[in-house]
Write a protein that holds these residues in place. Sequence first.
Motif, PDB file in Angstrom:
ATOM      1  N   PRO B 183       0.824  -1.225   0.000  1.00  0.00           N
ATOM      2  CA  PRO B 183       0.000   0.000   0.000  1.00  0.00           C
ATOM      3  C   PRO B 183       0.856   1.274   0.000  1.00  0.00           C
ATOM      4  N   VAL B 184       1.982   1.248   0.724  1.00  0.00           N
ATOM      5  CA  VAL B 184       2.868   2.430   0.773  1.00  0.00           C
ATOM      6  C   VAL B 184       3.445   2.704  -0.616  1.00  0.00           C
ATOM      7  N   ARG B 185       3.851   1.617  -1.302  1.00  0.00           N
ATOM      8  CA  ARG B 185       4.430   1.774  -2.638  1.00  0.00           C
ATOM      9  C   ARG B 185       3.385   2.271  -3.640  1.00  0.00           C
ATOM     10  N   ILE B 186       2.159   1.744  -3.519  1.00  0.00           N
ATOM     11  CA  ILE B 186       1.090   2.195  -4.435  1.00  0.00           C
ATOM     12  C   ILE B 186       0.809   3.674  -4.181  1.00  0.00           C
ATOM     13  N   LYS B 187       0.758   4.058  -2.881  1.00  0.00           N
ATOM     14  CA  LYS B 187       0.500   5.451  -2.517  1.00  0.00           C
ATOM     15  C   LYS B 187       1.603   6.359  -3.087  1.00  0.00           C
ATOM     16  N   ALA B 188       2.823   5.856  -3.090  1.00  0.00           N
ATOM     17  CA  ALA B 188       3.943   6.658  -3.595  1.00  0.00           C
ATOM     18  C   ALA B 188       3.947   6.694  -5.118  1.00  0.00           C
ATOM     19  N   PHE B 189       3.357   5.648  -5.730  1.00  0.00           N
ATOM     20  CA  PHE B 189       3.402   5.542  -7.192  1.00  0.00           C
ATOM     21  C   PHE B 189       2.470   6.551  -7.860  1.00  0.00           C
ATOM     22  N   LEU B 190       1.305   6.777  -7.226  1.00  0.00           N
ATOM     23  CA  LEU B 190       0.310   7.660  -7.848  1.00  0.00           C
ATOM     24  C   LEU B 190       0.834   9.080  -8.111  1.00  0.00           C
ATOM     25  N   PRO B 191       1.501   9.723  -7.117  1.00  0.00           N
ATOM     26  CA  PRO B 191       2.003  11.070  -7.409  1.00  0.00           C
ATOM     27  C   PRO B 191       3.103  11.098  -8.471  1.00  0.00           C
ATOM     28  N   LEU B 192       3.640   9.921  -8.778  1.00  0.00           N
ATOM     29  CA  LEU B 192       4.686   9.838  -9.813  1.00  0.00           C
ATOM     30  C   LEU B 192       4.106  10.038 -11.208  1.00  0.00           C
ATOM     31  N   LEU B 193       2.839   9.571 -11.366  1.00  0.00           N
ATOM     32  CA  LEU B 193       2.264   9.512 -12.701  1.00  0.00           C
ATOM     33  C   LEU B 193       2.188  10.887 -13.360  1.00  0.00           C
ATOM     34  N   GLY B 194       1.749  11.891 -12.580  1.00  0.00           N
ATOM     35  CA  GLY B 194       1.606  13.245 -13.132  1.00  0.00           C
ATOM     36  C   GLY B 194       2.894  13.744 -13.762  1.00  0.00           C
ATOM     37  N   PRO B 195       3.972  13.888 -12.958  1.00  0.00           N
ATOM     38  CA  PRO B 195       5.232  14.389 -13.538  1.00  0.00           C
ATOM     39  C   PRO B 195       5.778  13.524 -14.664  1.00  0.00           C
ATOM     40  N   VAL B 196       5.665  12.197 -14.507  1.00  0.00           N
ATOM     41  CA  VAL B 196       6.237  11.316 -15.549  1.00  0.00           C
ATOM     42  C   VAL B 196       5.480  11.486 -16.861  1.00  0.00           C
ATOM     43  N   VAL B 197       4.136  11.484 -16.770  1.00  0.00           N
ATOM     44  CA  VAL B 197       3.331  11.589 -17.992  1.00  0.00           C
ATOM     45  C   VAL B 197       3.527  12.969 -18.635  1.00  0.00           C
ATOM     46  N   LEU B 198       3.458  14.023 -17.805  1.00  0.00           N
ATOM     47  CA  LEU B 198       3.624  15.377 -18.351  1.00  0.00           C
ATOM     48  C   LEU B 198       5.001  15.553 -18.981  1.00  0.00           C
ATOM     49  N   ASN B 199       6.003  15.064 -18.260  1.00  0.00           N
ATOM     50  CA  ASN B 199       7.373  15.140 -18.748  1.00  0.00           C
ATOM     51  C   ASN B 199       7.501  14.416 -20.100  1.00  0.00           C
ATOM     52  N   SER B 200       6.869  13.254 -20.178  1.00  0.00           N
ATOM     53  CA  SER B 200       6.940  12.471 -21.415  1.00  0.00           C
ATOM     54  C   SER B 200       6.267  13.205 -22.563  1.00  0.00           C
ATOM     55  N   PHE B 201       5.104  13.820 -22.277  1.00  0.00           N
ATOM     56  CA  PHE B 201       4.399  14.578 -23.318  1.00  0.00           C
ATOM     57  C   PHE B 201       5.284  15.706 -23.849  1.00  0.00           C
ATOM     58  N   MET B 202       5.891  16.450 -22.908  1.00  0.00           N
ATOM     59  CA  MET B 202       6.730  17.585 -23.309  1.00  0.00           C
ATOM     60  C   MET B 202       7.932  17.106 -24.121  1.00  0.00           C
ATOM     61  N   ASN B 203       8.548  16.022 -23.634  1.00  0.00           N
ATOM     62  CA  ASN B 203       9.707  15.488 -24.356  1.00  0.00           C
ATOM     63  C   ASN B 203       9.319  15.005 -25.747  1.00  0.00           C
ATOM     64  N   THR B 204       8.135  14.394 -25.837  1.00  0.00           N
ATOM     65  CA  THR B 204       7.671  13.879 -27.126  1.00  0.00           C
ATOM     66  C   THR B 204       7.515  15.023 -28.120  1.00  0.00           C
ATOM     67  N   LYS B 205       6.929  16.130 -27.647  1.00  0.00           N
ATOM     68  CA  LYS B 205       6.720  17.283 -28.532  1.00  0.00           C
ATOM     69  C   LYS B 205       8.069  17.832 -29.010  1.00  0.00           C
ATOM     70  N   GLU B 206       8.982  17.990 -28.068  1.00  0.00           N
ATOM     71  CA  GLU B 206      10.297  18.536 -28.440  1.00  0.00           C
ATOM     72  C   GLU B 206      11.045  17.579 -29.365  1.00  0.00           C
ATOM     73  N   ARG B 207      10.908  16.273 -29.083  1.00  0.00           N
ATOM     74  CA  ARG B 207      11.609  15.300 -29.929  1.00  0.00           C
ATOM     75  C   ARG B 207      11.009  15.291 -31.335  1.00  0.00           C
ATOM     76  N   ALA B 208       9.690  15.481 -31.422  1.00  0.00           N
ATOM     77  CA  ALA B 208       9.046  15.550 -32.748  1.00  0.00           C
ATOM     78  C   ALA B 208       9.616  16.730 -33.534  1.00  0.00           C
ATOM     79  N   MET B 209       9.834  17.855 -32.841  1.00  0.00           N
ATOM     80  CA  MET B 209      10.425  19.024 -33.514  1.00  0.00           C
ATOM     81  C   MET B 209      11.840  18.707 -33.973  1.00  0.00           C
ATOM     82  N   ALA B 210      12.588  18.041 -33.076  1.00  0.00           N
ATOM     83  CA  ALA B 210      13.985  17.714 -33.403  1.00  0.00           C
ATOM     84  C   ALA B 210      14.048  16.793 -34.626  1.00  0.00           C
TER      85      ALA B 210
END
Lengths: 278, 258
Positions: B183-210
């Motif tokens: 349960p502690v690991r699951i609780k810690a995993f959820l707040p990870l999703l936001g930054p990881v997903v957002l970061n990935s979206f931003m990187n994807t956009k920049e990589r598409a430009m590159a």
Amino acid sequence: MKKVIVENLKYRYPAMKQLALDEISFEVEEGEKIGVIGRNSSGKSTLCQALVGLTPHFYKGTYGGRVIVDGLEIKHATVSEAALKVGIVFQNPFTQVTGAKLTVYEEVAFGLENMGLSRAEMIEKVDRALHLLNIYPFRNQNPFSLSGGQMQRMAIAGIIAMRPSIIVLDEPTSQLDPQGTEEVFSAMDELSAEGMTVVIVEHKMEKVAQYCDKILVMKDGKRAAFDTPAKVFSRDDLSELGVCAPVYTNICKALGKKEGAYYPVTLAGAARVLGARR
Amino acid sequence: MKSLSLYVERDSFIHRVDPITKLFYIFAAIIVPFVMKDLTVSIVCAAVSLILLAVGKVLRNAITVFACLFLIMITIFLIQALANINNATVVFSISGIHFYAEGMINGVKIIMRMTDMVAAFLILILTTKPSDLVEDLIRAGFSPRIGYVIMSIFQIVPHMAGAIDVITDAQRARGVETKGSLPVRIKAFLPLLGPVVLNSFMNTKERAMALEVRAFDAKNKKSFLNEAVNFRHAMAYRVLFVLLAVSAVAWRAGGVLL
């Protein structure tokens, strides 16, 4: 010969009220090195994107005016077509790694493969770019295993290898140490001597003053100044423009020592007016 | 940096075979035992694939993969031995549980087919650089865009895993508990999703430009830095593999018709 012509360029990002670029006009001759400086959010990166066609083709929004690079009007060309004439290096080296190549050598050759060059031509151009950026020893490493600075130099090499007639660099040295920064600027100097036109966004004023022929100062999306480093950095309203002069210029300003009508902007110039001897 | 690629660098005959010919082998290795439905054929096909892995000096690497499949294979064998619909002949019993010959034979047949199929794919995966495979496919007319997606998965996914570690460390530094019970690991995993997903979206956009600024969408024919793997007898082997598959289908069709 004029390599870059920007005429009354206006651009507004989608869902934004303020113009990111507001009536920008300037011209750049073949082989010139132009430094673009200004505060954060003054429109420097947007201008870089406009020079290669990412604005308006990638980022939509309201676009006006004209950008002509090496005879090609950007508005009427795709980004890939423009890429053959003008290359761009972004600030973040990580996102410039394609992710599809397993070695630095292959990564640098990526653009050349897309251009359909022969293998022999690719090898010649990749070797030259790797040597120029001093990353030849890393050629067999995985691109993701490089440090930020090495990765940035690889990104620059990837663009240089394509031999565009114009190269745009958006804060290319932000992740580089002083030696890496010097290597990038010297490489740009060498390319410029061969006729490549360079537009570089940079915050390291000493380097801009030392290497650039002209400086474009941006403020709130507008062109605030476009002149030689000596004329720009001798202005009294630099702080209003959000720009700091090189430290050598500031020393000479404090001592009231001019070289002709303007303050020196380089170490050599400052040494001359201050009478320093080796 | 870790890569998802399982390629093992060795100097072997199998490594020198071009990727497309290996794909033809996979095609034949799957079609022949599945169409012919004969235990001997299945055993021979599995044995050939395993021998090819040994020739490629990657049998040891393949064993790791087979070890992961061992539990599934045992389960299939037991289910077949105990509950195959055709079970009639009891071979032995343990505590009143009967093991039937028909089911056991069928279980072995399925295991052999699985072994053959997995080994055939491993021949490709363990002895072929992903870039060679993708480049050969693009040369053969495959879409460069799909090729790029396949290749980038090998590199970018492990890098994203690295980004998750960085974000986890940053959150741990701010006092978020990331280790401990589930349960502690699951609780810690959820707040990870936001930054990881957002970061990935931003990187994807920049990589598409590159990619765009490196002429990825240029209309001209692409070329390749790496030369195609030149395997002298490629065509002969490809024809052989197709003939084997077609013969198996023909044999089966003939058997059914008769």
